[in-house]
Motif scaffolding. Structure first.
Motif, PDB file in Angstrom:
ATOM      1  N   ASN A 167     -90.726 -52.708  19.372  1.00  0.00           N
ATOM      2  CA  ASN A 167     -91.833 -51.813  19.706  1.00  0.00           C
ATOM      3  C   ASN A 167     -91.409 -50.659  20.608  1.00  0.00           C
ATOM      4  O   ASN A 167     -92.138 -49.678  20.754  1.00  0.00           O
ATOM      5  CB  ASN A 167     -92.958 -52.600  20.390  1.00  0.00           C
ATOM      6  N   ASN A 168     -90.258 -50.811  21.235  1.00  0.00           N
ATOM      7  CA  ASN A 168     -89.755 -49.769  22.137  1.00  0.00           C
ATOM      8  C   ASN A 168     -88.296 -49.455  21.791  1.00  0.00           C
ATOM      9  O   ASN A 168     -87.377 -49.802  22.533  1.00  0.00           O
ATOM     10  CB  ASN A 168     -89.846 -50.223  23.595  1.00  0.00           C
ATOM     11  N   PRO A 169     -88.076 -48.821  20.642  1.00  0.00           N
ATOM     12  CA  PRO A 169     -86.692 -48.562  20.225  1.00  0.00           C
ATOM     13  C   PRO A 169     -86.058 -47.425  21.028  1.00  0.00           C
ATOM     14  O   PRO A 169     -86.755 -46.614  21.642  1.00  0.00           O
ATOM     15  CB  PRO A 169     -86.844 -48.173  18.754  1.00  0.00           C
ATOM     16  N   LEU A 170     -84.741 -47.401  21.015  1.00  0.00           N
ATOM     17  CA  LEU A 170     -83.984 -46.268  21.540  1.00  0.00           C
ATOM     18  C   LEU A 170     -83.600 -45.363  20.378  1.00  0.00           C
ATOM     19  O   LEU A 170     -83.457 -45.830  19.243  1.00  0.00           O
ATOM     20  CB  LEU A 170     -82.713 -46.741  22.242  1.00  0.00           C
ATOM     21  N   SER A 211     -80.616 -39.669  22.918  1.00  0.00           N
ATOM     22  CA  SER A 211     -81.775 -39.613  23.804  1.00  0.00           C
ATOM     23  C   SER A 211     -81.354 -40.019  25.207  1.00  0.00           C
ATOM     24  O   SER A 211     -80.383 -40.745  25.393  1.00  0.00           O
ATOM     25  CB  SER A 211     -82.881 -40.547  23.304  1.00  0.00           C
ATOM     26  N   CYS A 212     -82.109 -39.562  26.194  1.00  0.00           N
ATOM     27  CA  CYS A 212     -81.775 -39.888  27.584  1.00  0.00           C
ATOM     28  C   CYS A 212     -81.905 -41.382  27.845  1.00  0.00           C
ATOM     29  O   CYS A 212     -81.095 -41.960  28.582  1.00  0.00           O
ATOM     30  CB  CYS A 212     -82.678 -39.102  28.528  1.00  0.00           C
ATOM     31  N   ASN A 213     -82.913 -42.034  27.256  1.00  0.00           N
ATOM     32  CA  ASN A 213     -83.073 -43.474  27.462  1.00  0.00           C
ATOM     33  C   ASN A 213     -81.874 -44.245  26.931  1.00  0.00           C
ATOM     34  O   ASN A 213     -81.408 -45.206  27.554  1.00  0.00           O
ATOM     35  CB  ASN A 213     -84.351 -43.965  26.782  1.00  0.00           C
ATOM     36  N   ASN A 214     -81.392 -43.831  25.774  1.00  0.00           N
ATOM     37  CA  ASN A 214     -80.228 -44.501  25.183  1.00  0.00           C
ATOM     38  C   ASN A 214     -79.011 -44.357  26.095  1.00  0.00           C
ATOM     39  O   ASN A 214     -78.310 -45.339  26.398  1.00  0.00           O
ATOM     40  CB  ASN A 214     -79.940 -43.883  23.809  1.00  0.00           C
ATOM     41  N   THR A 215     -78.760 -43.149  26.554  1.00  0.00           N
ATOM     42  CA  THR A 215     -77.611 -42.914  27.427  1.00  0.00           C
ATOM     43  C   THR A 215     -77.778 -43.638  28.759  1.00  0.00           C
ATOM     44  O   THR A 215     -76.815 -44.218  29.287  1.00  0.00           O
ATOM     45  CB  THR A 215     -77.429 -41.404  27.658  1.00  0.00           C
ATOM     46  N   LEU A 216     -78.995 -43.638  29.306  1.00  0.00           N
ATOM     47  CA  LEU A 216     -79.235 -44.295  30.594  1.00  0.00           C
ATOM     48  C   LEU A 216     -78.989 -45.797  30.494  1.00  0.00           C
ATOM     49  O   LEU A 216     -78.374 -46.396  31.386  1.00  0.00           O
ATOM     50  CB  LEU A 216     -80.670 -44.024  31.059  1.00  0.00           C
ATOM     51  N   ILE A 217     -79.452 -46.403  29.404  1.00  0.00           N
ATOM     52  CA  ILE A 217     -79.207 -47.832  29.199  1.00  0.00           C
ATOM     53  C   ILE A 217     -77.712 -48.115  29.128  1.00  0.00           C
ATOM     54  O   ILE A 217     -77.206 -49.082  29.711  1.00  0.00           O
ATOM     55  CB  ILE A 217     -79.914 -48.323  27.913  1.00  0.00           C
ATOM     56  N   HIS A 218     -77.008 -47.269  28.408  1.00  0.00           N
ATOM     57  CA  HIS A 218     -75.557 -47.479  28.281  1.00  0.00           C
ATOM     58  C   HIS A 218     -74.874 -47.356  29.638  1.00  0.00           C
ATOM     59  O   HIS A 218     -74.028 -48.185  29.995  1.00  0.00           O
ATOM     60  CB  HIS A 218     -74.970 -46.465  27.302  1.00  0.00           C
ATOM     61  N   LEU A 219     -75.229 -46.340  30.407  1.00  0.00           N
ATOM     62  CA  LEU A 219     -74.611 -46.144  31.717  1.00  0.00           C
ATOM     63  C   LEU A 219     -74.918 -47.315  32.645  1.00  0.00           C
ATOM     64  O   LEU A 219     -74.041 -47.804  33.367  1.00  0.00           O
ATOM     65  CB  LEU A 219     -75.087 -44.836  32.338  1.00  0.00           C
ATOM     66  N   ALA A 220     -76.163 -47.792  32.621  1.00  0.00           N
ATOM     67  CA  ALA A 220     -76.546 -48.922  33.479  1.00  0.00           C
ATOM     68  C   ALA A 220     -75.787 -50.180  33.081  1.00  0.00           C
ATOM     69  O   ALA A 220     -75.316 -50.942  33.934  1.00  0.00           O
ATOM     70  CB  ALA A 220     -78.050 -49.156  33.383  1.00  0.00           C
ATOM     71  N   SER A 221     -75.661 -50.394  31.785  1.00  0.00           N
ATOM     72  CA  SER A 221     -74.940 -51.566  31.294  1.00  0.00           C
ATOM     73  C   SER A 221     -73.485 -51.528  31.727  1.00  0.00           C
ATOM     74  O   SER A 221     -72.930 -52.522  32.196  1.00  0.00           O
ATOM     75  CB  SER A 221     -75.044 -51.618  29.767  1.00  0.00           C
ATOM     76  N   GLU A 222     -72.846 -50.365  31.610  1.00  0.00           N
ATOM     77  CA  GLU A 222     -71.451 -50.224  32.009  1.00  0.00           C
ATOM     78  C   GLU A 222     -71.278 -50.430  33.515  1.00  0.00           C
ATOM     79  O   GLU A 222     -70.318 -51.039  33.965  1.00  0.00           O
ATOM     80  CB  GLU A 222     -70.934 -48.830  31.615  1.00  0.00           C
ATOM     81  N   ARG A 244     -81.951 -52.908  20.091  1.00  0.00           N
ATOM     82  CA  ARG A 244     -81.329 -53.647  21.186  1.00  0.00           C
ATOM     83  C   ARG A 244     -80.342 -52.712  21.862  1.00  0.00           C
ATOM     84  O   ARG A 244     -80.022 -51.650  21.336  1.00  0.00           O
ATOM     85  CB  ARG A 244     -80.637 -54.932  20.702  1.00  0.00           C
ATOM     86  N   ALA A 245     -79.884 -53.067  23.052  1.00  0.00           N
ATOM     87  CA  ALA A 245     -78.911 -52.213  23.732  1.00  0.00           C
ATOM     88  C   ALA A 245     -77.714 -51.970  22.822  1.00  0.00           C
ATOM     89  O   ALA A 245     -77.297 -52.871  22.084  1.00  0.00           O
ATOM     90  CB  ALA A 245     -78.467 -52.858  25.038  1.00  0.00           C
ATOM     91  N   PRO A 246     -77.153 -50.764  22.823  1.00  0.00           N
ATOM     92  CA  PRO A 246     -76.084 -50.442  21.855  1.00  0.00           C
ATOM     93  C   PRO A 246     -74.819 -51.267  22.011  1.00  0.00           C
ATOM     94  O   PRO A 246     -74.150 -51.557  21.035  1.00  0.00           O
ATOM     95  CB  PRO A 246     -75.819 -48.958  22.091  1.00  0.00           C
ATOM     96  N   ILE A 247     -74.475 -51.664  23.236  1.00  0.00           N
ATOM     97  CA  ILE A 247     -73.281 -52.493  23.473  1.00  0.00           C
ATOM     98  C   ILE A 247     -73.673 -53.625  24.413  1.00  0.00           C
ATOM     99  O   ILE A 247     -74.094 -53.383  25.541  1.00  0.00           O
ATOM    100  CB  ILE A 247     -72.139 -51.670  24.096  1.00  0.00           C
TER     101      ILE A 247
END
Length: 910
Positions: free
Chosen positions: A478-481, A485-496, A586-589
């Motif tokens: 229901n809440n895809p990335l 997009s900024c959300n996609n990049t932000l999730i990746h940066l936070a995960s790393e 889901r998160a990309p990585i």
């Protein structure tokens, strides 16, 4: 690094409760660029007002206005600064006549000082930043162990001079060698805050104009760099405030870069072959001229770069061949593969020298997979300080675009600063095509903060602040990335970030991000596990039956004897990278690997996951005790080992998201809720044993397999409905089929066996792209007919007799072109052979191929080898058959097997 800059900072602010900065001044902002420098006082906009650094054996403290030295309010700090500069030894402190009033302030604070005109025979020297006659003397004073307190501002000097502040302001001739510059930017002094730990500093690049002028001088008359000679270059990460790209490919990959550092200059080429590439002749001339500047010394070239020496000499440059850098040179040209002089090279550049250096890191990284390219690769021990690092990825050869004046060029610090601004203020100005590049660069830059270096670490602290200020998105159907997009990049940066900052994920989950999986047993409980850490068949995932919950930290202890064996821990099994998907649920990585290079290890990841030990090919540790703390049990059933009663009553109910079933040759990873419905996994796992045994039989290989095959189900995968590999990945739709004996026997299992067939394909008898999705289906048909008793006529719609006949007729009607021979049409060739000569012929041919050496790589030759080997196996001349299928059968092959009897039943006869 050996220094602890946090301790230095604490010393400098000791017993300070607040900052009492003079209120009647307008200071100049300081720029910090070195690993050894750190801010002491910053304002609310993160402008640096006081900075400190180490250089050589000495220390330096820089204040952004000389009036700070005359203010009684600053006395407590000035007292700390002088003591720190003197390195707490019995010292002699001198105050320059230009700042004579400082002597009284220090004496009132109980410090003995003397009024002097130079730094000779002193331990600490205090002066302003306006004297230009003794800069070299002051640099050597600090380098040899002296402490320098220096202050000044640039506004008055800038009004009287049109020259560049960076290059020509007198104070910068001294302070820049330690990575601190006075700038012409004025700084606000309202509401200053005393931070308990080293404050953050700005990310933005402030000197685009100076950088642009440097780029123009270097690239004069050049619009593209021809990077086609000299081997495959590495990717460069340009991360320093005064570093800049010189050659960019289409996706912003950089292969050539430059930088200012201290009083000197640097140019990096990401392969040593580029140092003497004829296609870069003019660039190399421009580069050396820029590096030389006003220096008068010779250009030193290492003997390994004689071609460069001859080229520069031919173009009128005064060069010398020598192995070592020396102070009498103006420019030093070398490769990145020897760091014995790293310290000397850094000081050579800082004090005004030019460095032209080349080399790649991807080959080194391939030979040292468990080492850090940033800290262990020799080249980066030289280059990191200059703000340019060589990465372990290679880039394509070709024509690289040169930055154009006035256009916005990608730079890591520019990109991440603009990204943070976009997240906070929703400006809509962040370039979409920067997202994937920024994600890649941050993943690389991340590992530069494993040591305490504020210049790097403040990037991660800013990221933490941005995430704290804004809500991190929750990702699901229901809440895809979305890509770029900024959300996609932000999730990746936070995960790393969670990989190197173990407390980050736990704090975020505790603050309310998502609902973490709550373990039923205490994560603090330790589990001692005896594991066979041996592999002679590639890298193997060893399941532990443990799950690391989100927001928790896993501690692993291994014997000291195992620390040099390159074993790793892996958190998570959903190994597909979704970064290039347009829509992501889901998160990309979500998989993370960590090298177990020491006895005690702590690992945290943002997403948690099942825990594995990765055993590298060639490892022979044998049975080894590994201790895990922080993870909880997951549903995990091993055929022949796990008790069905224990599974039924407790194991299957462990409250984690994922679990595994393990047969003799395969491990199935599915949602735990699917496993909870299984009373007894043994029947389906015995069926899997039958199916994998059949796969092994057709492949002419032993069973059980040397390493387990794996099938992992996921909410989203990289491509297709399923795809082969290690592990095989598939959508959740297939999960219940994988673990149901009833469904498998009734409906078959085409997709998973098809992917297992892919994993059996052998390059010697594979002809991509013709047979990529053809020969793998031999295993699907074999397993369904031999084990599941489902005829090929019914196992797949494409194999119904009428469909087979229709494809064959269409292929013949078009003249049997090889360009149409692929997938189902190609499979028909093999089915005709099987239906005529049986499965045993294939088994024997596959066995023969396993013993072949010097198999040709070229497709046509490989096809002729198959014609030969299959003809020899069945003792029939199959040349007419394969020719009818459009195969390019060579004359010598026809001659070689002409003695074999004709295949009279050839189904391809006209």
């Amino acid at each position: 690094m050996a220094r602890n800059l946090s301790d230095d900072y604490e010393f400098l602010i000791k017993e300070l409760n607040t900052w009492e900065f003079p209120s009647d001044i307008t200071p100049s902002e300081l720029l910090l660029i070195s690993e050894a420098s750190f801010p002491v006082l910053v304002n609310r906009s993160y402008q640096v007002l006081i900075g400190a650094s180490h250089y050589g054996q000495g220390r330096i403290v820089v204040l952004s206005h000389e009036n700070c030295l005359y203010s009684d309010k600053m006395a407590p700090f000035l007292k700390n600064a002088v003591k720190w500069l003197g390195q707490s030894k019995e010292n002699s402190i001198g105050v320059n006549k230009s700042v004579e009033h400082l002597a009284g302030i220090l004496q009132d604070a109980g410090i003995k000082v003397q009024i002097v005109s130079c730094c000779h025979s002193l331990s600490v020297f205090c002066t302003d930043a306006f004297g230009s006659t003794n800069a070299k003397q002051l640099v050597q004073f600090v380098k040899n162990g002296g402490g320098l307190l220096i202050a000044g501002h640039t506004s008055k000097w800038a009004k009287e001079h049109s020259d560049s502040i960076l290059d020509n302001f007198p104070g910068n001739h001294v302070t820049s060698v330690a990575g601190i510059y006075f700038t012409e930017t004025q700084a606000d002094i309202r509401n200053l805050k005393l931070y308990q730990k080293i404050p953050k500093i700005p990310l933005k690049i402030k000197f685009e104009e100076d950088i642009s002028k440097d780029q123009q001088r270097i690239l004069d008359g050049i619009s593209k760099l021809d990077i086609r000679d000299g081997g495959i270059p590495s990717r460069l990460l340009v991360h320093g405030c005064l570093a800049f790209p010189l050659g960019l490919s289409d996706p912003f990959d950089c292969s050539v870069a430059g930088a200012r550092y201290g009083l000197g200059r640097v140019i990096v080429l990401s392969h040593e072959g580029l140092l003497f590439s004829p296609k870069l002749g003019q660039f190399l001339i421009n580069a050396v001229r820029w590096l030389k500047g006003d220096q008068t010394g010779k250009i030193g070239v290492i003997p390994q770069c004689q071609n460069l020496f001859h080229w520069l000499t031919k173009n009128g440059m005064d060069c010398t061949l020598q192995n070592n850098v020396s102070a009498d040179l103006s420019v030093y040209c070398c490769t990145v593969y020897d760091d014995k002089q790293a310290k000397q090279i850094l000081e050579f550049v800082a004090e005004g020298g030019g460095l032209l250096i080349g080399g790649q890191a991807w080959y080194w990284a391939s030979k040292n997979p468990n080492k850090s390219v940033f800290f262990d690769f020799t080249g980066n021990r030289i280059l990191n300080s200059f703000g340019i690092s060589i990465l372990n990825q290679y880039v394509n050869k070709g024509h690289y675009d040169c930055p154009e004046p006035g256009l916005k060029n990608y730079h890591f610090r520019v990109a991440i600063a603009q990204f943070f601004d976009e997240i906070k203020n929703k400006t809509g100005k962040f370039p979409k095509d920067w997202h994937s590049k920024l994600s890649m660069d941050y993943s690389a830059f991340l590992w530069m903060s494993t040591e305490e270096i504020p210049f790097y670490d403040h990037v991660h602290r800013m990221l933490k602040k941005v995430i704290k200020m804004t809500k991190l998105p929750i990702i699901n159907n229901n809440n895809p990335l979305f890509k770029n997009s900024c959300n996609n990049t932000l999730i990746h940066l936070a995960s790393e970030l969670s990989y190197v900052k173990p407390d980050f994920a736990s704090k975020l989950y505790k603050s309310g991000y998502q609902t973490p999986i709550l373990p039923s047993s205490s994560p603090a409980h330790s589990v001692n596990m005896e594991m066979n850490l041996t592999s002679q068949n590639g890298n193997i995932w060893k399941s532990t039956g443990l799950y690391l919950p989100q927001g928790y930290t896993l501690n692993i202890t291994i014997p000291p004897s195992a620390c040099s064996s390159n074993i790793q821990v892996q958190i998570g099994c959903h190994s597909d990278n979704l970064m290039n998907h347009d829509k992501i649920i889901r998160a990309p990585i979500v998989v993370y690997r960590y090298d177990l290079a020491k006895p005690d290890n702590s690992i945290s990841t943002f997403w948690g996951g099942l825990v594995y030990i990765i055993v590298p090919d060639g490892c022979s540790l044998g049975n080894t005790t590994v201790t895990f703390t922080g993870a909880v049990p997951a549903p995990y059933f091993i055929l022949g080992k796990t008790s069905v009663e224990e599974w039924k009553n407790s194991i299957r109910h462990h409250p984690v998201p994922w679990g595994e079933l393990q047969a003799d040759s395969i491990i199935l990873t599915v949602p735990a809720k699917s496993l909870q419905r299984i009373e007894n996994p043994e029947p389906v796992l015995r069926l899997w044993n039958e199916m994998t045994e059949a796969i092994a039989k057709l492949s002419a290989k032993p069973h059980p397999f040397p390493q387990h095959e794996r099938i992992v189900t996921d909410v989203q995968i990289a491509y297709g409905w399923m795809h082969a590999g290690y592990p095989i990945m598939g959508f959740l739709d297939v999960a219940d089929e994988l673990i149901s004996e009833e469904i498998i026997r009734k409906k078959g299992l085409w997709g998973p066996i098809h992917e297992l067939g892919h994993n059996q394909q052998f390059h010697a008898w594979e002809f991509p792209q013709h047979t990529t999705d053809a020969t793998c289906n031999l295993w699907s048909i074999y397993v369904h007919e031999k084990v599941l008793k489902i005829s090929r006529n019914h196992v797949h719609p494409a194999l119904r007799p009428e469909q087979r006949q229709k494809r064959l007729e269409e292929f013949k009607k078009k003249g049997s072109p090889l360009s149409m021979w692929y997938t189902w049409t190609a499979l028909e060739t093999y089915l005709q052979l099987q239906e005529a000569f049986g499965w045993e012929s294939f088994i024997q041919v596959f066995k023969t191929y396993q013993q072949l050496t010097n198999v040709p790589e070229e497709k046509e030759s490989k096809m002729n080898l198959w014609v030969t080997k299959f003809s020899e196996q069945v003792q029939k001349n199959l040349v007419p058959f394969f020719k009818a299928w459009g195969w390019p059968v060579q004359k010598e092959v026809e001659t070689a097997i002409a003695h074999l009897p004709e295949w009279k039943e050839n189904p391809m006869k006209v």
